[in-house]
Design an enzyme around this catalytic site. Structure first.
Site, PDB file in Angstrom:
ATOM      1  N   GLU A 230       1.947 162.699  46.561  1.00 19.65           N
ATOM      2  CA  GLU A 230       1.409 161.935  45.419  1.00 19.65           C
ATOM      3  C   GLU A 230       2.549 161.531  44.472  1.00 19.65           C
ATOM      4  OE1 GLU A 230      -1.768 164.975  44.479  1.00 19.65           O
ATOM      5  OE2 GLU A 230      -3.015 163.196  44.531  1.00 19.65           O
TER       6      GLU A 230
ATOM      7  N   GLU B 201      -4.537 169.243  51.540  1.00 19.03           N
ATOM      8  CA  GLU B 201      -5.703 169.471  50.675  1.00 19.03           C
ATOM      9  C   GLU B 201      -6.970 169.625  51.502  1.00 19.03           C
ATOM     10  OE1 GLU B 201      -3.317 167.290  50.129  1.00 19.03           O
ATOM     11  OE2 GLU B 201      -2.997 166.934  48.001  1.00 19.03           O
TER      12      GLU B 201
HETATM   13  C1  1HE Z   1       4.300 177.797  47.652  1.00 19.37           C
HETATM   14  C2  1HE Z   1       3.854 176.519  48.015  1.00 19.37           C
HETATM   15  C3  1HE Z   1       2.806 175.944  47.253  1.00 19.37           C
HETATM   16  C4  1HE Z   1       5.422 177.097  49.364  1.00 19.37           C
HETATM   17  N1  1HE Z   1       2.305 176.660  46.236  1.00 19.37           N
HETATM   18  N2  1HE Z   1       3.762 178.458  46.622  1.00 19.37           N
HETATM   19  N3  1HE Z   1       0.530 172.421  49.420  1.00 19.37           N
HETATM   20  C5  1HE Z   1       0.426 172.993  50.610  1.00 19.37           C
HETATM   21  O1  1HE Z   1      -0.612 173.356  51.099  1.00 19.37           O
HETATM   22  C6  1HE Z   1       1.740 173.246  51.313  1.00 19.37           C
HETATM   23  C7  1HE Z   1       2.033 174.718  51.353  1.00 19.37           C
HETATM   24  N4  1HE Z   1       3.412 175.014  51.795  1.00 19.37           N
HETATM   25  C8  1HE Z   1       3.785 174.931  53.101  1.00 19.37           C
HETATM   26  O2  1HE Z   1       3.070 174.497  53.982  1.00 19.37           O
HETATM   27  C9  1HE Z   1       5.168 175.411  53.413  1.00 19.37           C
HETATM   28  O3  1HE Z   1       5.572 176.298  52.374  1.00 19.37           O
HETATM   29  C10 1HE Z   1       6.249 174.278  53.503  1.00 19.37           C
HETATM   30  C11 1HE Z   1       5.999 173.462  54.783  1.00 19.37           C
HETATM   31  C12 1HE Z   1       6.243 173.390  52.297  1.00 19.37           C
HETATM   32  C13 1HE Z   1       7.656 174.929  53.575  1.00 19.37           C
HETATM   33  O4  1HE Z   1       7.675 175.908  54.616  1.00 19.37           O
HETATM   34  P1  1HE Z   1       8.847 177.014  54.626  1.00 19.37           P
HETATM   35  O5  1HE Z   1       8.669 177.801  55.867  1.00 19.37           O
HETATM   36  O6  1HE Z   1      10.173 176.348  54.388  1.00 19.37           O
HETATM   37  O7  1HE Z   1       8.598 177.915  53.308  1.00 19.37           O
HETATM   38  P2  1HE Z   1       7.523 179.104  53.080  1.00 19.37           P
HETATM   39  O8  1HE Z   1       8.072 180.377  53.646  1.00 19.37           O
HETATM   40  O9  1HE Z   1       6.172 178.707  53.530  1.00 19.37           O
HETATM   41  O10 1HE Z   1       7.475 179.173  51.494  1.00 19.37           O
HETATM   42  C14 1HE Z   1       8.531 179.746  50.727  1.00 19.37           C
HETATM   43  C15 1HE Z   1       7.912 180.274  49.437  1.00 19.37           C
HETATM   44  O11 1HE Z   1       7.353 179.173  48.705  1.00 19.37           O
HETATM   45  C16 1HE Z   1       6.739 181.215  49.693  1.00 19.37           C
HETATM   46  O12 1HE Z   1       6.716 182.128  48.626  1.00 19.37           O
HETATM   47  P3  1HE Z   1       7.321 183.629  48.764  1.00 19.37           P
HETATM   48  O13 1HE Z   1       7.085 184.229  47.421  1.00 19.37           O
HETATM   49  O14 1HE Z   1       6.557 184.252  49.895  1.00 19.37           O
HETATM   50  O15 1HE Z   1       8.774 183.434  49.095  1.00 19.37           O
HETATM   51  C17 1HE Z   1       5.528 180.323  49.595  1.00 19.37           C
HETATM   52  O16 1HE Z   1       4.359 181.006  49.233  1.00 19.37           O
HETATM   53  C18 1HE Z   1       5.972 179.389  48.464  1.00 19.37           C
HETATM   54  N5  1HE Z   1       5.262 178.143  48.507  1.00 19.37           N
HETATM   55  N6  1HE Z   1       4.573 176.103  49.086  1.00 19.37           N
HETATM   56  C19 1HE Z   1       2.781 177.877  45.941  1.00 19.37           C
HETATM   57  N7  1HE Z   1       2.351 174.718  47.500  1.00 19.37           N
HETATM   58  C20 1HE Z   1      -2.856 167.475  42.073  1.00 19.37           C
HETATM   59  S1  1HE Z   1      -3.636 168.142  43.350  1.00 19.37           S
HETATM   60  C21 1HE Z   1      -2.498 168.325  44.608  1.00 19.37           C
HETATM   61  C22 1HE Z   1      -3.099 169.197  45.657  1.00 19.37           C
HETATM   62  C23 1HE Z   1      -2.075 169.745  46.586  1.00 19.37           C
HETATM   63  O17 1HE Z   1      -0.902 169.491  46.504  1.00 19.37           O
HETATM   64  S2  1HE Z   1      -2.688 170.781  47.789  1.00 19.37           S
HETATM   65  C24 1HE Z   1      -1.358 171.027  48.871  1.00 19.37           C
HETATM   66  C25 1HE Z   1      -0.578 172.233  48.510  1.00 19.37           C
END
Ligand code: 1HE
Length: 266
Positions: free
Chosen positions: A119, A139
């Site tokens: 977005e 989402e």
């Molecule tokens: C996060 C987030 C997040 C990572 N919120 N903490 N977005 C999503 O559904 C995407 C979610 N994220 C992923 O699918 C993956 O993290 C990635 C593909 C982006 C990156 O993968 P990777 O393997 O490099 O990293 P990771 O091990 O998954 O994440 C590293 C850390 O970042 C980990 O935290 P940690 O404390 O365990 O180290 C994750 O929890 C954290 N992290 N993404 C919170 N999104 C206005 S409305 C909009 C609506 C949306 O955007 S919904 C989609 C949300």
């Protein structure tokens, strides 16, 4: 830009650095893949609303392996309908500051450009992706909906049918398909999207300011007007742009053989 705004934005993970006339705005929360919490969204709003006057174009980029993982899901809490609406509206204000601010914005993409990250990218005026870039709208699979203007802006890039498919099935597009389908206008080798975005922004910064203004503020509105209204708005914008002294100087320079010709691309 007031220093206090800049300092507060930097504390919340949004940094600004001037490179000549280009403001490079960086998401700096790589440990959380630049996930956007409420503080970062507010910082983005503040930075884009208060870009330094010397900025004539801007670049938005993300530190680390990914551009942006979208909404910070750890902040996704129970909200009643009113609170949910205001949360979404706060994203609209911030991303409107990107799209309808003072200067054109180029997004330098790499890695994940997902959910709210897509977005944010779609609020920019040009997107440059490197080969590691991938696009998704998780989402749908998380049981929520886009809330950062995605349902308005993303179909304009790729169409309603593709966005519906992405959200219903969790489909992920890679960098090559993303360029072909219209997510990005430029595709560059790994690690080069920021340099390419700054190169484009540096060039855009030399355009006549009214031309940039017309492209940011008039064109998207004209495109949504009925043709009859659009033709009139176009005529008004054209007359304002061409009456600026800068336009007259540039046309004269061409006629006197002092300005670059249009050349076939290589
Ligand atoms: C996060 C987030 C997040 C990572 N919120 N903490 N977005 C999503 O559904 C995407 C979610 N994220 C992923 O699918 C993956 O993290 C990635 C593909 C982006 C990156 O993968 P990777 O393997 O490099 O990293 P990771 O091990 O998954 O994440 C590293 C850390 O970042 C980990 O935290 P940690 O404390 O365990 O180290 C994750 O929890 C954290 N992290 N993404 C919170 N999104 C206005 S409305 C909009 C609506 C949306 O955007 S919904 C989609 C949300």
């Amino acid at each position: 830009m007031p220093d206090a705004i800049l300092e507060q934005a930097a504390r919340h993970g949004v940094a600004l650095e001037m490179r000549g006339a280009v403001a490079v705005v960086s998401l700096r929360r790589p440990a959380k893949r630049n996930a956007l919490n409420d503080a970062i969204v507010a910082a983005l709003r503040d930075v884009f609303q208060h870009l330094p006057m010397e900025a004539k174009a801007a670049v938005i980029e993300g530190e680390g392996e990914h551009f942006c993982a979208g909404l910070d899901l750890s902040e996704l809490k129970e909200r009643d309908a009113g609170e949910g609406m205001h949360h979404s509206r706060s994203w609209h204000v911030a991303l409107d500051a990107v799209q309808y601010g003072r200067v054109p914005v180029i997004a330098a993409l790499h890695g994940a450009v997902v959910g709210g990250g897509l977005e944010l990218a779609s609020a920019s005026h040009i997107r440059v992706a490197d080969e590691t870039t991938f696009y998704a709208l998780p989402e749908g699979t998380r049981g929520i909906f886009v809330g950062g203007g995605g349902s308005v802006r993303i179909p304009k890039l790729i169409g309603v049918a593709r966005m519906t498919d992405m959200m219903l099935t969790g489909r992920v597009y890679n960098a090559q398909d993303g360029e072909r389908l219209g997510f990005a206008q430029y595709l560059v080798p790994e690690g080069q999207s920021l340099d390419k975005a700054v190169e484009l922004a540096t060039r855009i910064a030399t355009n006549a300011p009214l031309t940039n203004y017309a492209l940011m503020h008039a064109l998207p509105r004209i495109a949504e007007q009925p043709s009859d209204h659009g033709f009139l708005t176009e005529a008004l914008m054209a007359s304002i742009a061409q009456s600026a002294p800068e336009a007259k100087d540039r046309v004269r320079a061409f006629l006197e053989g002092k300005a670059a010709k249009v050349r076939k691309s290589s």
